[in-house]
Design a protein around this motif. Structure first.
Motif, PDB file in Angstrom:
ATOM      1  N   UNK A  31       0.756  -1.346  -0.013  1.00 49.20           N
ATOM      2  CA  UNK A  31       0.088   0.100   0.122  1.00 49.20           C
ATOM      3  C   UNK A  31       0.864   1.230  -0.045  1.00 49.20           C
ATOM      4  N   UNK A  32       2.125   1.103   0.335  1.00 44.40           N
ATOM      5  CA  UNK A  32       3.004   2.294   0.641  1.00 44.40           C
ATOM      6  C   UNK A  32       3.120   3.105  -0.845  1.00 44.40           C
ATOM      7  N   UNK A  33       3.101   2.088  -1.843  1.00 39.53           N
ATOM      8  CA  UNK A  33       3.431   2.532  -3.187  1.00 39.53           C
ATOM      9  C   UNK A  33       2.126   3.609  -3.728  1.00 39.53           C
ATOM     10  N   UNK A  34       1.285   3.462  -3.030  1.00 38.00           N
ATOM     11  CA  UNK A  34      -0.183   4.432  -3.288  1.00 38.00           C
ATOM     12  C   UNK A  34      -0.115   5.704  -2.411  1.00 38.00           C
ATOM     13  N   UNK A  35       0.534   5.674  -1.429  1.00 37.27           N
ATOM     14  CA  UNK A  35       0.690   6.757  -0.487  1.00 37.27           C
ATOM     15  C   UNK A  35       0.890   8.113  -1.169  1.00 37.27           C
ATOM     16  N   UNK A  36       2.028   8.259  -1.935  1.00 40.09           N
ATOM     17  CA  UNK A  36       1.905   9.471  -2.957  1.00 40.09           C
ATOM     18  C   UNK A  36       0.906   9.771  -3.738  1.00 40.09           C
ATOM     19  N   UNK A  37       0.458   8.614  -4.254  1.00 41.90           N
ATOM     20  CA  UNK A  37      -0.639   8.977  -5.563  1.00 41.90           C
ATOM     21  C   UNK A  37      -1.977   9.344  -4.647  1.00 41.90           C
ATOM     22  N   UNK A  38      -2.152   8.848  -3.478  1.00 40.71           N
ATOM     23  CA  UNK A  38      -3.409   9.242  -2.795  1.00 40.71           C
ATOM     24  C   UNK A  38      -3.254  10.790  -2.517  1.00 40.71           C
ATOM     25  N   UNK A  39      -1.967  11.137  -1.825  1.00 41.52           N
ATOM     26  CA  UNK A  39      -1.841  12.700  -1.612  1.00 41.52           C
ATOM     27  C   UNK A  39      -2.098  13.535  -2.761  1.00 41.52           C
ATOM     28  N   UNK A  40      -1.595  12.878  -3.920  1.00 40.27           N
ATOM     29  CA  UNK A  40      -1.498  13.710  -5.090  1.00 40.27           C
ATOM     30  C   UNK A  40      -3.069  13.910  -5.470  1.00 40.27           C
ATOM     31  N   UNK A  41      -3.754  12.646  -5.604  1.00 44.27           N
ATOM     32  CA  UNK A  41      -5.120  12.587  -5.812  1.00 44.27           C
ATOM     33  C   UNK A  41      -6.148  13.574  -5.018  1.00 44.27           C
ATOM     34  N   UNK A  42      -5.755  13.793  -3.744  1.00 45.30           N
ATOM     35  CA  UNK A  42      -6.398  14.740  -2.715  1.00 45.30           C
ATOM     36  C   UNK A  42      -6.140  16.095  -3.312  1.00 45.30           C
ATOM     37  N   UNK A  43      -4.874  16.315  -3.303  1.00 50.70           N
ATOM     38  CA  UNK A  43      -4.793  17.814  -3.575  1.00 50.70           C
ATOM     39  C   UNK A  43      -5.481  18.204  -4.912  1.00 50.70           C
ATOM     40  N   UNK A  44      -5.155  17.140  -5.967  1.00 54.85           N
ATOM     41  CA  UNK A  44      -5.801  17.638  -7.121  1.00 54.85           C
ATOM     42  C   UNK A  44      -7.367  17.879  -7.150  1.00 54.85           C
ATOM     43  N   UNK A  45      -8.088  16.902  -6.197  1.00 57.80           N
ATOM     44  CA  UNK A  45      -9.385  17.189  -6.084  1.00 57.80           C
ATOM     45  C   UNK A  45      -9.689  18.632  -5.346  1.00 57.80           C
ATOM     46  N   UNK A  46      -9.013  18.870  -4.369  1.00 57.09           N
ATOM     47  CA  UNK A  46      -9.074  20.242  -3.731  1.00 57.09           C
ATOM     48  C   UNK A  46      -8.973  21.117  -4.540  1.00 57.09           C
ATOM     49  N   UNK A  47      -7.973  21.101  -5.729  1.00 58.96           N
ATOM     50  CA  UNK A  47      -7.881  22.129  -6.629  1.00 58.96           C
ATOM     51  C   UNK A  47      -9.209  22.335  -7.359  1.00 58.96           C
ATOM     52  N   UNK A  48      -9.832  21.204  -7.784  1.00 52.59           N
ATOM     53  CA  UNK A  48     -10.862  21.132  -8.414  1.00 52.59           C
ATOM     54  C   UNK A  48     -12.093  21.713  -7.655  1.00 52.59           C
ATOM     55  N   UNK A  49     -12.238  21.310  -6.431  1.00 55.99           N
ATOM     56  CA  UNK A  49     -13.218  22.036  -5.527  1.00 55.99           C
ATOM     57  C   UNK A  49     -13.092  23.578  -5.741  1.00 55.99           C
ATOM     58  N   UNK A  50     -11.708  24.031  -5.540  1.00 51.59           N
ATOM     59  CA  UNK A  50     -11.566  25.542  -5.574  1.00 51.59           C
ATOM     60  C   UNK A  50     -12.018  26.270  -6.747  1.00 51.59           C
ATOM     61  N   UNK A  51     -11.707  25.259  -7.988  1.00 46.37           N
ATOM     62  CA  UNK A  51     -12.160  25.839  -9.264  1.00 46.37           C
ATOM     63  C   UNK A  51     -13.620  25.910  -9.310  1.00 46.37           C
ATOM     64  N   UNK A  52     -14.419  24.693  -8.704  1.00 43.92           N
ATOM     65  CA  UNK A  52     -15.773  24.772  -9.212  1.00 43.92           C
ATOM     66  C   UNK A  52     -16.248  25.966  -8.012  1.00 43.92           C
ATOM     67  N   UNK A  53     -15.978  25.935  -7.090  1.00 41.93           N
ATOM     68  CA  UNK A  53     -16.435  27.126  -6.107  1.00 41.93           C
ATOM     69  C   UNK A  53     -16.344  28.602  -6.501  1.00 41.93           C
ATOM     70  N   UNK A  54     -14.946  28.851  -7.349  1.00 40.38           N
ATOM     71  CA  UNK A  54     -14.758  30.327  -8.022  1.00 40.38           C
ATOM     72  C   UNK A  54     -15.606  30.368  -9.166  1.00 40.38           C
ATOM     73  N   UNK A  55     -16.063  29.330  -9.794  1.00 41.84           N
ATOM     74  CA  UNK A  55     -17.062  29.505 -10.884  1.00 41.84           C
ATOM     75  C   UNK A  55     -18.508  29.715 -10.451  1.00 41.84           C
ATOM     76  N   UNK A  56     -18.647  29.289  -9.031  1.00 41.51           N
ATOM     77  CA  UNK A  56     -20.284  29.266  -8.550  1.00 41.51           C
ATOM     78  C   UNK A  56     -20.401  30.060  -7.548  1.00 41.51           C
ATOM     79  N   UNK A  57     -19.924  31.213  -7.346  1.00 37.26           N
ATOM     80  CA  UNK A  57     -20.134  32.202  -6.004  1.00 37.26           C
ATOM     81  C   UNK A  57     -19.667  31.735  -4.687  1.00 37.26           C
ATOM     82  N   UNK A  58     -18.632  30.995  -5.000  1.00 35.02           N
ATOM     83  CA  UNK A  58     -18.112  30.440  -3.527  1.00 35.02           C
ATOM     84  C   UNK A  58     -18.621  29.068  -2.892  1.00 35.02           C
ATOM     85  N   UNK A  59     -19.518  28.595  -3.664  1.00 37.36           N
ATOM     86  CA  UNK A  59     -20.075  27.272  -3.299  1.00 37.36           C
ATOM     87  C   UNK A  59     -19.697  26.089  -4.305  1.00 37.36           C
TER      88      UNK A  59
END
Ligand code: HEM
Length: 433
Positions: A137-165
């Motif tokens: 599972x250790x081989x997935x740890x950096x991938x998981x961190x990367x996936x999480x950060x990228x989804x948080x970028x996506x959250x930020x993008x969607x919120x910016x396009x939708x008045x913060x929500x």
């Protein structure tokens, strides 16, 4: 499979079928699950319905109902659940006798570890467990961190396009475990959209057996095909690794079934934990703040969320092969035993104030991943996802708030969850006077 176990399995199947009549029960044709059977899946927000605690007080093992001629028992006590789940000889979890033609072993729609008995279960699980050791599972740890950060970028993008929500279910809770499982299994990018669509309908019992078991068939067929493709050219993930190391011990049908169990077992469950867990943390702002700023509280916050939410509300049904005695009740061979894990994890005999979310309580073993030989094979992977995602979201958006009056909880689903989780990334400004 030994001749004895084949004989025993045949006997149980005959017994069950005799009790339900010559045509057998075909749950896949059921279009509505009666309330007398389904009510223990209902919730009141994060909590099991009060009726469940009342039942547990009176009888931690109680007859729930008779359904299609079968007596169905509900186990709500923690100790009693452990007793049932740890018992390796008295119960079967093989649901095929209840599935009519759709569940026959030849067309094999129902499969995966959960519905398979030893010794077949032992053989298949042994193939899978090396893929879930901490070392692999250790081989997935950096991938998981990367996936999480990228989804948080996506959250930020969607919120910016939708008045913060933004709705955290499609932007955060669902894609993280989905992408992690695709990585784990080693699925090519072009297959991922089809998988995404197969994940959701599966555990929703409001549509009866059709939705639940129909979706089983589709995802399993899809994964058998993915397995077949990898036979000649095994990939880097779990499917390819098993083909490389044990390819001659397992056929495409069984490996597709294992992969299906991993896919469906790990998707909805972790997605629900991410959505509900975030909602609970937002309701406890001090815990939300600390999970983002103090690494020493992360593990126990995750364990308390797992216990408190117990998103997999019931364990796989157990079918006694012989008469058993649990919690002072005698249960006949051919009855059905359902361990209500959400109830068992609130059992007041285990600790104080079990209905409260309390990250300061001493960490003790809970039943959110089950117990015994069917205990969740992906528990450590799930923990890795949750321990990465909750601190990350709290660090990135410390001002996160829920942007709805009430939350849209899923109705009557084996895996409890949220349909949506609308949030604002920053607290709304108070109107100027
Ligand atoms: C927070 C997330 C999760 C929760 C709460 C959860 C919970 C459970 C529970 C309660 C069981 C059944 C235990 C029983 O009936 O005795 C189970 C079994 C299983 N889970 Fe999970 N699970 C989670 C994540 C995962 C993940 C990430 C995977 C794989 C990637 C996974 C794969 C499986 C499999 C294959 C089984 C069947 C094991 C067997 O029958 O031997 N689960 N899980």
């Amino acid at each position: 499979m030994s001749r004895f176990s084949t004989y025993l399995k045949g006997q149980v199947r005959r017994l069950v079928l005799k009790r339900v009549g010559s045509n057998g029960i075909d749950l896949s044709q059921l279009d509505k699950v009666p309330d007398s059977l389904a009510w223990p899946l209902r919730r009141d927000g994060a909590d099991p319905v009060p009726r469940l605690a009342e039942l547990r007080e009176q009888a931690p093992v109680a007859k729930l109902t008779s359904f299609l001629g079968l007596d169905v028992w509900l186990v709500t006590g923690e100790r009693e659940s452990r007793q049932v789940l740890a018992d390796t000889t008295s119960y079967s979890t093989d649901i095929r006798p209840f599935m009519g033609q759709r569940g026959s072993t030849t067309d094999g729609d129902i499969g995966g570890l959960g519905f398979t008995d030893p010794p077949e279960h032992t053989r298949l699980r042994k193939l899978l467990t090396p893929e879930f050791t901490m070392r692999r599972l250790e081989r997935l740890r950096p991938r998981i961190a990367d996936i999480v950060e990228r989804q948080l970028d996506e959250v930020e993008r969607q919120a910016a396009a939708n008045g913060g929500e933004v709705d955290l279910v499609p932007a955060f809770a669902f894609p993280i475990p989905f992408l992690v499982i695709c990585e784990l299994l080693g699925l090519p990018d072009e297959d991922r959209d089809t998988f995404r669509q197969l994940g959701s309908a599966r555990f929703d019992v409001s549509y009866g057996g059709q939705g639940v078991f129909g979706a089983v068939s589709d995802s399993r067929r899809f994964l058998m095909e993915a397995t077949r493709k990898q036979r000649s050219n095994p990939g880097e993930g779990l499917i390819g690794q098993i083909i490389r190391e044990h390819g001659d011990e397992i056929n495409d049908f069984d490996l597709g079934g294992l992969a299906d169990g991993v896919f469906t077992g790990g998707l909805e469950t972790s997605a629900s934990m991410l959505a509900l867990g975030t909602a609970v943390l937002l309701d406890h702002p001090e815990d939300f703040r600390r999970v983002g700023s103090d690494p020493t509280v992360v593990d126990r916050t995750v364990e308390e969320l797992l216990r408190y939410l117990t998103v997999v509300q019931i364990a796989f049904p157990r079918f006694p092969k012989q008469e058993v005695e649990v919690g002072g009740q005698r249960i006949k061979a051919g009855d059905v035993v359902i361990c209500q894990l959400a109830g068992a994890n609130r059992d007041g005999r285990v600790g104080q104030m079990m209905d409260a979310f309390d990250t300061s309580r001493p960490v003790s073993a809970h039943l959110a991943f089950g117990h015994g030989f069917h205990r969740c094979v992906g528990a450590e992977l799930a923990r890795m996802e949750l321990r990465t995602a909750f601190p990350a979201v709290a660090r990135r958006f410390p001002g996160l708030t829920v942007a709805a009056e009430g939350l849209d909880y899923r109705q009557m689903s084996i895996v409890y969850g949220l349909e949506s989780l609308p949030v604002r990334l920053e607290p709304a400004l108070a109107p100027t006077p």
